[in-house]
Motif scaffolding. Structure first.
Motif, PDB file in Angstrom:
ATOM      1  N   PHE A 105      -0.464  18.600  -8.938  1.00 17.34           N
ATOM      2  CA  PHE A 105       0.793  18.413  -8.452  1.00 17.34           C
ATOM      3  C   PHE A 105       1.752  19.605  -8.933  1.00 17.34           C
ATOM      4  O   PHE A 105       2.009  19.870 -10.158  1.00 17.34           O
ATOM      5  N   ALA A 107       4.820  20.542 -10.086  1.00 14.82           N
ATOM      6  CA  ALA A 107       6.222  19.850 -10.298  1.00 14.82           C
ATOM      7  C   ALA A 107       7.235  21.010 -10.581  1.00 14.82           C
ATOM      8  O   ALA A 107       8.179  20.899 -10.391  1.00 14.82           O
ATOM      9  N   CYS A 110       9.095  21.783  -7.380  1.00 10.98           N
ATOM     10  CA  CYS A 110       9.482  20.580  -6.564  1.00 10.98           C
ATOM     11  C   CYS A 110      10.913  20.183  -7.301  1.00 10.98           C
ATOM     12  O   CYS A 110      11.251  20.492  -8.494  1.00 10.98           O
ATOM     13  N   ALA A 114      11.677  14.570  -6.178  1.00 12.80           N
ATOM     14  CA  ALA A 114      10.322  14.759  -5.501  1.00 12.80           C
ATOM     15  C   ALA A 114       9.400  14.218  -6.767  1.00 12.80           C
ATOM     16  O   ALA A 114       8.054  13.495  -6.472  1.00 12.80           O
ATOM     17  N   SER A 115       9.307  14.907  -7.855  1.00 13.77           N
ATOM     18  CA  SER A 115       8.435  14.665  -8.959  1.00 13.77           C
ATOM     19  C   SER A 115       8.379  13.341  -9.419  1.00 13.77           C
ATOM     20  O   SER A 115       7.270  12.901  -9.855  1.00 13.77           O
ATOM     21  N   ASP A 117       8.904  10.776  -7.577  1.00 14.06           N
ATOM     22  CA  ASP A 117       8.381   9.802  -6.525  1.00 14.06           C
ATOM     23  C   ASP A 117       7.069  10.000  -6.576  1.00 14.06           C
ATOM     24  O   ASP A 117       6.331   8.923  -6.399  1.00 14.06           O
ATOM     25  N   GLU A 118       6.393  11.363  -6.980  1.00  9.93           N
ATOM     26  CA  GLU A 118       5.028  11.225  -7.123  1.00  9.93           C
ATOM     27  C   GLU A 118       4.505  10.798  -8.295  1.00  9.93           C
ATOM     28  O   GLU A 118       3.450   9.858  -8.320  1.00  9.93           O
ATOM     29  N   ARG A 121       4.244   7.056  -7.475  1.00 12.14           N
ATOM     30  CA  ARG A 121       3.238   6.780  -6.917  1.00 12.14           C
ATOM     31  C   ARG A 121       1.949   6.654  -7.538  1.00 12.14           C
ATOM     32  O   ARG A 121       1.225   5.461  -7.469  1.00 12.14           O
ATOM     33  N   VAL A 122       1.790   7.464  -8.491  1.00 10.04           N
ATOM     34  CA  VAL A 122       0.642   7.557  -9.464  1.00 10.04           C
ATOM     35  C   VAL A 122       0.655   6.092 -10.096  1.00 10.04           C
ATOM     36  O   VAL A 122      -0.449   5.585 -10.399  1.00 10.04           O
TER      37      VAL A 122
END
Length: 405
Positions: A105, A107, A110, A114-115, A117-118, A121-122
């Motif tokens: 990713f 980061a 971004c 956005a970071s 959010d990812e 998600r993880v």
């Protein structure tokens, strides 16, 4: 508070000494048998210990049932967000690995939202996987390469991520309501992982260096992590070593990580794919290192020169750490460990040249075997230790409560 302390005492005793009968726990901890029976009942209800059968101690009479640390249904989740990846590592209370993954990713490229959010998600994926295994998450710790306010989980500044005042814990509370979330410096967490499970486990005086894009340090002094007045100790990568050097991500000139960080190595070896070059490809650090190793294998002199420079500056900066902290070992992780044969001999030679003779003779570089996952492992370990210190953080399942009622 007394009961919580006694719960912790019994739980840690079983962790450190293995299965014991109730009478043995009472005798060895100094608690009376009635208290131990009560504590054991609560720890069993919380799913932290279990009975494993009769224990024959050689005495006359009926053998007592042995108790053992369980926690198979209690999970500790460690997360890490770094410049080019996000990692998740989870264990149960007994240390069995349940989740271990890293996803590429960007980061650095971004916005913080956005970071986050990812990262969320993880985290959701890892929690879902744990739930499928029948494991409750007892806590989450997030490793970030920056200065952290440990009281509220806000990242004050993470230069290489471009983060300033980012509320990491608040974002993850949305993902896992009711689950304790803490945020800590990645190098400090990696140092704890090394101290408990690494190549230099148990070394009371040790420095850990991350070997990532940025270079962080975790310092173990007298068997304890050195935090400092604000928890910011160990920011060794931003010590100025060259007043006429490159500009660092922190905005200053000539920081140590501009000489020895992975970004510096990649810039010297593959400038066309350097960090910050937007080519639409997300490269995991392992992928970047594979390219460097390929060039090294075919005898590329540019690579050998770059590794010599990194090794020289690694030893030069470490000489200052040896003078300040007098460690017995400097454990190096990340790409330092991956390329140890080409970096560490040069670093050790430079350390010997610049260091104080007595302390240098007793301090050596050692390559970590935890790879790029040391920080997330350390993060999970912090959650486990928190449960051992305060077992009441693990709630009694509703089904068990109804049975007890």
């Amino acid at each position: 508070m007394i009961r919580r302390s006694n719960l912790s005492l019994v739980l840690r005793h079983l962790q450190e000494h293995g299965p014991r009968s109730r009478s043995a726990v009472a005798a060895e901890t100094g608690l009376n048998k009635a208290t131990v029976t009560s504590l054991v009942g609560e720890l069993r209800a919380r799913g932290l210990i279990r009975e494993i059968g009769p224990q024959h101690a050689g005495s006359v009479g009926r053998p007592g049932l042995a108790l053992a640390l369980d926690g198979a249904g209690v999970g500790a989740l460690g997360l890490e967000i770094n410049v080019d990846y996000i990692a998740a590592f989870a264990t149960d209370l007994a240390g069995r690995v349940l989740v271990d993954r890293r996803v590429g990713f960007d980061a650095m490229g971004c916005e913080p939202e956005a970071s986050l959010d990812e990262l969320a998600r993880v985290a959701r994926d890892a929690i879902a996987e744990l739930h499928m295994l029948g494991v409750r998450v007892a806590g989450i710790t997030v490793a970030v390469p920056g200065l952290i306010d440990g009281t509220n989980g806000v990242v004050h500044v993470a230069p290489n991520l471009g983060w300033y005042g980012v509320p990491v814990a608040e974002r993850l509370w949305e993902v896992a309501p009711g689950v304790p979330v803490t945020v800590a410096n990645d190098a400090n967490l990696a140092a704890l992982a090394e101290f408990t499970n690494g190549v230099a486990a148990g070394s009371a005086d040790m420095v850990y260096l991350t070997g990532e894009v940025g270079v962080g340090g975790g310092i173990i002094a007298g068997g304890r992590l050195l935090g400092g007045a604000d928890g910011f100790a160990g920011e060794v990568g931003h010590v100025m070593v060259d007043s006429s050097g490159e500009r660092c991500g922190c905005g200053r000139i000539g920081c140590w990580e501009t000489k020895v960080g992975l970004a510096a190595l990649v810039r010297m070896v593959t400038p066309d794919h350097a960090y910050g070059v937007r080519d639409g490809i997300v490269r995991d650090p392992e992928e970047r290192l594979s390219e460097i190793e390929r060039r090294l294998a075919v005898g590329d002199p540019q690579v050998d020169h770059a590794l010599a420079e990194v090794g020289r500056w690694l030893g030069r900066g470490s000489a200052t750490l040896v003078r300040l902290f007098n460690p017995r070992v400097i454990v190096v992780g990340g790409f330092f460990a991956r390329l140890e044969g080409h970096i560490l001999p040069r670093a050790q030679a430079e350390l010997a040249r610049l260091g104080v003779t007595g302390s240098v003779a007793r301090c050596t570089f050692v390559a970590s075997d935890l790879g790029f996952g040391a920080a997330s492992r350390g993060a999970a370990g912090v959650v486990v230790d928190r449960v051992l210190a305060n077992p009441t953080t693990v709630e009694i399942p509703p089904t068990t409560l109804s049975t007890l009622a």
